[in-house]
Design a protein around this motif. Sequence first.
Motif, short mmCIF file in Angstrom:
data_model
loop_
_atom_site.label_atom_id
_atom_site.label_comp_id
_atom_site.label_asym_id
_atom_site.label_seq_id
_atom_site.Cartn_x
_atom_site.Cartn_y
_atom_site.Cartn_z
N ARG A 1 0.83 -1.22 0.00
CA ARG A 1 0.00 0.00 0.00
C ARG A 1 0.86 1.26 0.00
NH1 ARG A 1 -3.30 -3.54 3.17
NH2 ARG A 1 -2.23 -3.01 5.10
N ARG A 2 1.90 1.27 0.81
CA ARG A 2 2.78 2.44 0.86
C ARG A 2 3.50 2.63 -0.48
NH1 ARG A 2 3.86 4.28 6.16
NH2 ARG A 2 2.97 2.92 7.77
N ALA A 3 4.02 1.53 -1.03
CA ALA A 3 4.77 1.62 -2.29
C ALA A 3 3.87 2.10 -3.43
CB ALA A 3 5.38 0.27 -2.62
N ALA A 4 2.65 1.57 -3.46
CA ALA A 4 1.72 1.95 -4.54
C ALA A 4 1.34 3.42 -4.49
CB ALA A 4 0.47 1.08 -4.47
N SER A 5 1.41 4.02 -3.29
CA SER A 5 0.97 5.41 -3.13
C SER A 5 2.08 6.44 -3.34
CB SER A 5 0.37 5.60 -1.73
OG SER A 5 1.38 5.51 -0.73
N ILE A 6 3.33 6.02 -3.35
CA ILE A 6 4.45 6.96 -3.32
C ILE A 6 4.44 7.94 -4.49
CG2 ILE A 6 6.96 7.07 -3.74
CD1 ILE A 6 7.32 4.94 -1.63
N ASP A 7 4.14 7.47 -5.69
CA ASP A 7 4.22 8.34 -6.86
C ASP A 7 2.90 8.98 -7.25
OD1 ASP A 7 7.09 8.09 -7.82
OD2 ASP A 7 6.55 5.98 -7.63
N GLY A 8 1.88 8.81 -6.40
CA GLY A 8 0.62 9.51 -6.65
C GLY A 8 -0.13 9.03 -7.87
N MET A 9 0.10 7.78 -8.28
CA MET A 9 -0.54 7.26 -9.48
C MET A 9 -1.63 6.24 -9.17
SD MET A 9 2.91 6.68 -11.78
CE MET A 9 2.02 6.28 -13.29
N ILE A 10 -1.76 5.82 -7.91
CA ILE A 10 -2.63 4.70 -7.56
C ILE A 10 -3.37 4.99 -6.26
CG2 ILE A 10 -2.68 2.25 -6.89
CD1 ILE A 10 -0.07 1.94 -8.55
N ASP A 11 -4.66 4.64 -6.22
CA ASP A 11 -5.45 4.70 -5.00
C ASP A 11 -6.01 3.31 -4.69
OD1 ASP A 11 -5.26 7.38 -4.29
OD2 ASP A 11 -6.95 7.98 -5.56
N LEU A 12 -5.95 2.92 -3.43
CA LEU A 12 -6.60 1.69 -2.98
C LEU A 12 -8.08 1.99 -2.81
CD1 LEU A 12 -6.33 -1.26 -1.87
CD2 LEU A 12 -6.14 -0.21 0.40
N VAL A 13 -8.94 1.23 -3.50
CA VAL A 13 -10.38 1.52 -3.45
C VAL A 13 -11.20 0.38 -2.88
CG1 VAL A 13 -10.27 3.15 -5.38
CG2 VAL A 13 -10.77 0.73 -5.83
N CYS A 14 -10.62 -0.84 -2.82
CA CYS A 14 -11.39 -1.97 -2.33
C CYS A 14 -10.46 -3.09 -1.92
CB CYS A 14 -12.39 -2.46 -3.39
SG CYS A 14 -11.60 -3.11 -4.88
N GLY A 15 -11.01 -4.11 -1.27
CA GLY A 15 -10.16 -5.22 -0.89
C GLY A 15 -10.90 -6.35 -0.22
N ALA A 16 -10.26 -7.53 -0.28
CA ALA A 16 -10.65 -8.70 0.50
C ALA A 16 -9.38 -9.07 1.25
CB ALA A 16 -11.12 -9.83 -0.41
N PHE A 17 -9.27 -8.61 2.47
CA PHE A 17 -7.99 -8.53 3.17
C PHE A 17 -7.64 -9.74 4.04
CE2 PHE A 17 -9.49 -4.17 2.46
CZ PHE A 17 -8.41 -3.66 1.75
N SER A 18 -8.56 -10.69 4.16
CA SER A 18 -8.32 -11.82 5.05
C SER A 18 -9.18 -13.00 4.63
CB SER A 18 -8.66 -11.43 6.50
OG SER A 18 -8.60 -12.55 7.36
N SER A 19 -8.75 -14.20 5.04
CA SER A 19 -9.56 -15.40 4.81
C SER A 19 -10.80 -15.38 5.71
CB SER A 19 -8.74 -16.66 5.06
OG SER A 19 -8.20 -16.66 6.37
N SER A 20 -10.77 -14.55 6.72
CA SER A 20 -11.93 -14.34 7.58
C SER A 20 -12.70 -13.12 7.08
CB SER A 20 -11.49 -14.11 9.03
OG SER A 20 -12.51 -13.46 9.78
N ALA A 21 -13.96 -13.33 6.70
CA ALA A 21 -14.76 -12.21 6.19
C ALA A 21 -14.86 -11.08 7.19
CB ALA A 21 -16.15 -12.71 5.80
N GLU A 22 -15.02 -11.43 8.46
CA GLU A 22 -15.14 -10.42 9.50
C GLU A 22 -13.87 -9.58 9.60
OE1 GLU A 22 -16.06 -10.15 14.34
OE2 GLU A 22 -16.09 -12.08 13.29
N LYS A 23 -12.70 -10.24 9.60
CA LYS A 23 -11.44 -9.52 9.68
C LYS A 23 -11.19 -8.71 8.42
CE LYS A 23 -9.13 -12.77 12.82
NZ LYS A 23 -8.01 -13.75 12.96
N SER A 24 -11.58 -9.24 7.27
CA SER A 24 -11.40 -8.53 6.01
C SER A 24 -12.17 -7.21 6.01
CB SER A 24 -11.87 -9.40 4.84
OG SER A 24 -11.80 -8.68 3.63
N ILE A 25 -13.42 -7.26 6.38
CA ILE A 25 -14.25 -6.06 6.40
C ILE A 25 -13.74 -5.06 7.43
CG2 ILE A 25 -16.57 -5.20 6.89
CD1 ILE A 25 -17.61 -7.90 5.69
#
Length: 381
Positions: free
Chosen positions: A23-47
């Motif tokens: 996330r930090r690397a993708a944001s450094i040059d101002g070309m990318i925004d994180l807009v969504c995600g499925a962040f964990s195998s646990s739905a609760e933790k992901s949300i």
Amino acid sequence: MSRKLRMGMVGGGVGSFIGDVHRRAASIDGMIDLVCGAFSSSAEKSIASGKDLNLDESRCYGTYEEMILREKELPEDVRMDFVAIVTPNHMHFPPAKMALEHGFHVVCDKPVTLTLEEAESLQSIIKQSGKLFALTHNYTGNSMVKQAKAMIAKGQLGEIRKIQAQYLQGWLSTSLEKTGQKQAAWRIDPKRSGIGGALGDIGTHAENLIEYITGLKISEIAADLGVFGEGRILDDDGNMLIRMENGAKGSISISQIALGEENNLGIKVYGEKGSLEWYQENPNELITRWLDEPKKIYTPNGIGLHEEALKVSRIPAGHPEGYLEAFATIYKNFATHVTAVNNGKTLEEPDYPTIEDGLRGMQFIYAAVESDKNNSAWTIV
């Protein structure tokens, strides 16, 4: 001015080291925004992770399948442009396959897949989809690595004769995996890591750095792998002799039980006219030695750099650039390519690791394991 690209993420929930790095690397040059995600195998933790990252609640998904299908239904000017996959190895292939088949570009952590068969299948899927795929061999994004590659490509070192690479760590010197440390636990598990332990985790970085900098492929390998951690199945140490396609010789030493070492990735390349060496722990110096000139040390934005190095240096000479900046270069070059494709343009030589690099890494892992099983017999990569 081109719009920012919209990134979705699979894995890497809050508290994840590599997710935060991406996330930090993708944001450094101002070309990318994180807009969504499925962040964990646990739905609760992901949300919960998505909310902690201040994402729109409607785009915090419980599974990667839900994310890809829901994002596909969104208007083209809203949906994500690409997916970043930052999971353990066994969960690289399924979301990459699904994302590509639903029209999304992909950035994936390394090694590219759990098995060689998956890597070969993924290569075919990428070709059929027409989408872009980047592999985050992040060290290739360092400006001094670019300088080293350019110097060799332009013939400054002459014919390459000898190569030495190492990647030494000590973080698995103890049975860390038995303490509940997640990073250690999945890396020593063949069901999640694959057939290589340290070999897949850090050995592929050394292999990739050799082939990237020299422009040469490793043709054969003789590997002696070791398992020192009590109860471990996968290698945590290894030494390999290598033969390059041009006849050059070399060696690779890897370890995650080298007590006291932190992240000692380094490479030395010896040619007929000169040699060079670079170390990740001192990334802003490229040391060169010459047949008929004094030793020279190159630094980012310093004197004598090739354009390939200058264009990835973001700050004035004397200001340190390191891990995150190198990582960001992969994202920047990938984003530049995606933007060009979106605008109907082509790039002659997009500079970031691709599925071909991922396939080479898997071939390297399999050849090394096969060699080790056969008493370090020479094995074709």
